[in-house]
Design a protein around this motif. Structure first.
Motif, PDB file in Angstrom:
ATOM      1  N   PHE A  92       0.718  -1.389   0.004  1.00 53.35           N
ATOM      2  CA  PHE A  92      -0.092   0.066  -0.061  1.00 53.35           C
ATOM      3  C   PHE A  92       0.983   1.225   0.022  1.00 53.35           C
ATOM      4  N   LYS A  93       2.162   1.132   0.790  1.00 52.83           N
ATOM      5  CA  LYS A  93       2.791   2.381   0.594  1.00 52.83           C
ATOM      6  C   LYS A  93       3.443   2.561  -0.611  1.00 52.83           C
ATOM      7  N   ASN A  94       3.527   1.775  -1.493  1.00 53.01           N
ATOM      8  CA  ASN A  94       4.258   1.693  -2.553  1.00 53.01           C
ATOM      9  C   ASN A  94       3.193   2.311  -3.874  1.00 53.01           C
ATOM     10  N   VAL A  95       2.000   2.383  -3.524  1.00 54.31           N
ATOM     11  CA  VAL A  95       0.986   2.653  -4.420  1.00 54.31           C
ATOM     12  C   VAL A  95       1.163   4.116  -4.720  1.00 54.31           C
ATOM     13  N   THR A  96       0.808   4.295  -6.040  1.00 53.72           N
ATOM     14  CA  THR A  96       0.743   5.782  -6.592  1.00 53.72           C
ATOM     15  C   THR A  96      -0.436   5.671  -7.469  1.00 53.72           C
ATOM     16  N   LEU A  97      -1.171   6.653  -7.975  1.00 55.51           N
ATOM     17  CA  LEU A  97      -2.294   6.728  -8.447  1.00 55.51           C
ATOM     18  C   LEU A  97      -2.031   7.251 -10.180  1.00 55.51           C
ATOM     19  N   LYS A  98      -2.598   6.347 -10.833  1.00 57.91           N
ATOM     20  CA  LYS A  98      -2.584   6.712 -12.346  1.00 57.91           C
ATOM     21  C   LYS A  98      -3.702   7.218 -12.487  1.00 57.91           C
ATOM     22  N   SER A  99      -3.838   8.315 -13.417  1.00 53.77           N
ATOM     23  CA  SER A  99      -5.083   9.015 -13.686  1.00 53.77           C
ATOM     24  C   SER A  99      -5.398   9.275 -15.337  1.00 53.77           C
ATOM     25  N   ASP A 100      -6.424   9.382 -15.733  1.00 54.78           N
ATOM     26  CA  ASP A 100      -6.691   9.458 -17.102  1.00 54.78           C
ATOM     27  C   ASP A 100      -7.345  11.104 -17.179  1.00 54.78           C
ATOM     28  N   TYR A 101      -7.690  11.554 -18.255  1.00 57.14           N
ATOM     29  CA  TYR A 101      -8.005  12.878 -18.407  1.00 57.14           C
ATOM     30  C   TYR A 101      -9.488  13.258 -17.745  1.00 57.14           C
ATOM     31  N   ASN A 102     -10.323  12.288 -17.498  1.00 58.99           N
ATOM     32  CA  ASN A 102     -11.515  12.197 -17.051  1.00 58.99           C
ATOM     33  C   ASN A 102     -11.666  11.985 -15.477  1.00 58.99           C
ATOM     34  N   GLY A 103     -10.237  12.032 -14.973  1.00 58.94           N
ATOM     35  CA  GLY A 103     -10.239  11.684 -13.286  1.00 58.94           C
ATOM     36  C   GLY A 103     -10.397  10.390 -12.978  1.00 58.94           C
ATOM     37  N   ASN A 104     -10.263   9.258 -13.706  1.00 59.38           N
ATOM     38  CA  ASN A 104     -10.532   7.929 -13.332  1.00 59.38           C
ATOM     39  C   ASN A 104      -9.004   7.740 -12.856  1.00 59.38           C
TER      40      ASN A 104
END
Length: 142
Positions: A92-104
């Motif tokens: 969980f500490k290693n998670v970053t979030l990848k997002s798209d142009y819609n905010g997903n």
């Protein structure tokens, strides 16, 4: 410490996974096993033949947005707690979030050596749960 089972070789041991699932299926009622079909066709055939209730759950941004947002909400509200397993917490500490142009969003890792598999599996399980209809005996008055 008993936190991780290491199998021989340098590839995923699908037989070990299948045997583990079959063992747990005698203890709990497994409703669905979500899996990403990438590189798992033969495993899916074998597991289905053994009676495991498999359902495809591709690890796409669209599939992961809802359960990722829900996991975040549950953790921040204190309604879900990450267990005290050091490996799970590290994931969980290693998670970053990848997002798209819609905010997903979906979980991502910024460095390849920093694994997030534990977090991914929990979010994928939550996604499977959220996609499953839940019925109640409550009477709704309209």
């Amino acid at each position: 410490m008993g936190l991780l089972n290491i199998t021989e070789g340098n590839v995923t041991d699908y037989d070990y996974i299948t045997n583990d699932l079959m063992k747990y299926s005698t203890i709990v009622n497994i409703q669905k096993v979500g899996y990403d079909k990438y590189n798992s066709t033969q495993w899916a055939i074998t597991a289905t033949d053994l009676g495991l209730p498999l359902e495809e759950y591709p690890q796409t941004l669209g599939n992961f947005n809802k359960p990722t947002r829900e996991m975040e909400r549950l953790l921040l509200s204190g309604k879900a707690i990450v267990d005290n397993n050091e490996i799970t917490r590290w994931c969980f500490k290693n998670v970053t979030l990848k997002s798209d142009y819609n905010g997903n969003v979906k979980p991502n890792k910024s460095i390849n050596a920093k694994k997030i598999d534990g977090a991914i599996s929990m979010i994928q399980a939550l996604g499977m749960y959220l996609d499953t209809p839940h019925y109640t005996n409550e009477i709704i008055t309209i």
